[in-house]
Design an enzyme around this catalytic site. Structure first.
Site, PDB file in Angstrom:
ATOM      1  N   TRP A   1       0.831  -1.214   0.000  1.00 42.64           N
ATOM      2  CA  TRP A   1       0.000   0.000   0.000  1.00 42.64           C
ATOM      3  C   TRP A   1       0.860   1.257   0.000  1.00 42.64           C
ATOM      4  O   TRP A   1       0.528   2.253  -0.639  1.00 42.64           O
ATOM      5  CB  TRP A   1      -0.978  -0.033   1.165  1.00 42.64           C
ATOM      6  CG  TRP A   1      -1.988  -1.116   0.971  1.00 42.64           C
ATOM      7  CD1 TRP A   1      -2.065  -2.306   1.625  1.00 42.64           C
ATOM      8  CD2 TRP A   1      -3.042  -1.138   0.000  1.00 42.64           C
ATOM      9  NE1 TRP A   1      -3.094  -3.061   1.129  1.00 42.64           N
ATOM     10  CE2 TRP A   1      -3.716  -2.368   0.131  1.00 42.64           C
ATOM     11  CE3 TRP A   1      -3.475  -0.222  -0.964  1.00 42.64           C
ATOM     12  CZ2 TRP A   1      -4.803  -2.714  -0.673  1.00 42.64           C
ATOM     13  CZ3 TRP A   1      -4.562  -0.570  -1.776  1.00 42.64           C
ATOM     14  CH2 TRP A   1      -5.211  -1.804  -1.617  1.00 42.64           C
TER      15      TRP A   1
ATOM     16  N   ASP B   1      -1.523   6.495   6.553  1.00 41.76           N
ATOM     17  CA  ASP B   1      -2.576   5.606   6.075  1.00 41.76           C
ATOM     18  C   ASP B   1      -2.810   4.577   7.171  1.00 41.76           C
ATOM     19  O   ASP B   1      -2.007   3.665   7.371  1.00 41.76           O
ATOM     20  CB  ASP B   1      -2.131   4.926   4.773  1.00 41.76           C
ATOM     21  CG  ASP B   1      -3.141   3.902   4.270  1.00 41.76           C
ATOM     22  OD1 ASP B   1      -4.195   3.719   4.912  1.00 41.76           O
ATOM     23  OD2 ASP B   1      -2.865   3.271   3.229  1.00 41.76           O
TER      24      ASP B   1
ATOM     25  N   LYS C   1     -12.155  -2.162   7.289  1.00 41.37           N
ATOM     26  CA  LYS C   1     -11.398  -3.116   8.117  1.00 41.37           C
ATOM     27  C   LYS C   1     -11.934  -3.119   9.555  1.00 41.37           C
ATOM     28  O   LYS C   1     -12.347  -4.139  10.073  1.00 41.37           O
ATOM     29  CB  LYS C   1      -9.917  -2.736   8.150  1.00 41.37           C
ATOM     30  CG  LYS C   1      -9.326  -2.304   6.828  1.00 41.37           C
ATOM     31  CD  LYS C   1      -9.076  -3.429   5.877  1.00 41.37           C
ATOM     32  CE  LYS C   1      -8.273  -2.954   4.675  1.00 41.37           C
ATOM     33  NZ  LYS C   1      -7.982  -4.021   3.718  1.00 41.37           N
TER      34      LYS C   1
END
Length: 364
Positions: free
Chosen positions: A104, A174, A198
């Site tokens: 990511w 993030d 999540k």
């Protein structure tokens, strides 16, 4: 009621059962509204109350100071990769620091490079992202526009135990896969963003928590939809917001406060769940091999491989017979990944632990 399996998916991920049950009740008619939560207007008093409650719950759980804005946006972390660079790097003579610890982070760098100069302050790519850096390994620029890191990499299963020290350079994170899993010192950050799917809610909404002084630095030539100032001015309603996902965030945060008792208690549960699986891996005498270095292990995504990779299909199939689903690892790492976010019950992790022990006895 249909039997529920233990869902170890990395996202969209398991949600708390009480949240699903309350959403089910409101799906036909929201109390006092006479219409479904899927039907109410984003300008209605019912949604205004839901929106305000979701933000209030987040501020309470994360202890968000007043000088920070809370936004509910769309586009996931992928859009934030671009928005951050567009708002804070475009047109700047400064570079931006990126700490690269996994897949990511690599995506974030790719988008930032479209807007300006990126300095990779540290990279774990040479050893397939098995760890996060120590502070003294970071090559940070004291004049950077900002420094960016991914607090938890879902694919590789590595997680920062504490945020990097950037010596005053705005820190951006993030936190998609570990937001709300533990307390974090918000005032150490300038901006935190997280796809909700999540730990915070379903897919379709992205949390953005940003310090107000960042707004003064934004480039003047942005399209409205990509400008943080516009979303702040319109309180996340510049366009029609994702009503149902924001509603679900209000329920998840209520569950964290009332059923769990806050983020300190949630962290303790998460540590206990992760330890069950890491103990099996460490005590397996090489039958199971963890991907992440022990001091970089994630509490959210436990990743491992088998010494004998040919057993992987058998493990996956037999796990399903025990109601253990979505355990196959990402192709870049291989093996297995158990995503044990907040809503994964302890019983599910215990069931996986017991299956892993029994599988080794039979196949080891």
């Amino acid at each position: 009621m249909t039997e529920r399996v233990y869902n170890f998916s990395p996202g969209p991920a398991v949600l708390p059962l009480p949240v699903l049950e309350e959403a089910q009740r409101d799906l036909v008619a929201l109390p006092d509204a006479g219409m479904s939560i899927l039907e109410i207007s984003h300008r209605s008093p019912w949604f205004k109350e839901i929106h305000e409650q979701a933000e209030a719950n987040l501020r309470d759980l994360l202890k968000i100071p007043e000088q920070y804005k809370v936004l509910f946006l769309q586009g996931g972390a992928n859009l934030q990769f671009s928005m951050i660079a567009m708002n804070l790097l475009r047109g700047s003579k400064q570079s931006a620091d990126y700490i690269l610890t996994g897949s990511w982070g690599k995506k974030a760098i790719k988008e930032a490079e479209r807007e300006g100069t990126v300095n990779i302050a540290w990279s774990g790519e040479s050893d397939n992202f098995k760890r996060v850096p120590k502070q003294d390994q970071l090559q940070l620029n004291p004049d950077a526009a900002y420094a960016h890191f991914t607090s938890n990499e879902t694919i590789q299963g590595v997680e920062f135990q504490t945020e990097p020290d950037t010596s005053g350079v705005p820190l951006i994170c993030d936190a998609s896969s570990d937001i709300l899993s533990r307390p974090i010192p918000i005032d150490n950050y300038s901006l935190i963003y997280a796809g909700a799917q999540k730990n915070a809610g379903p897919s379709g909404v992205t949390l953005v928590i940003l310090r107000e002084d960042l707004l003064e630095r934004i480039s003047v030539d942005l399209h409205s939809m990509l400008d943080y100032r516009v979303h702040c001015d319109k309180n996340s309603t510049f366009n029609t917001p994702p009503v149902f996902p924001i509603y679900t965030i209000s329920l998840v945060t209520k569950w964290l406060m009332e059923d769990i008792g806050g983020l300190e208690k949630m962290e303790a549960v998460n540590r206990a769940k992760a330890q069950l699986l890491y103990d099996v891996i460490d005590e397996s005498e090489g039958f199971y091999i963890g991907h992440a270095d022990p001091d970089s292990r994630s509490l959210m995504n436990v990743t491992w491989v088998l010494k004998d990779d040919s057993l992987l299909p058998t493990f996956i199939e037999e796990a399903k017979q025990q109601n253990l689903y979505e355990l196959k690892g990402h192709r870049s790492v291989g093996g297995f990944r158990a995503s044990i976010y907040n809503a994964m019950p302890m019983e599910g992790v215990q069931c996986l632990r017991d299956f892993m022990v029994e599988f080794q006895k039979r196949c080891g």
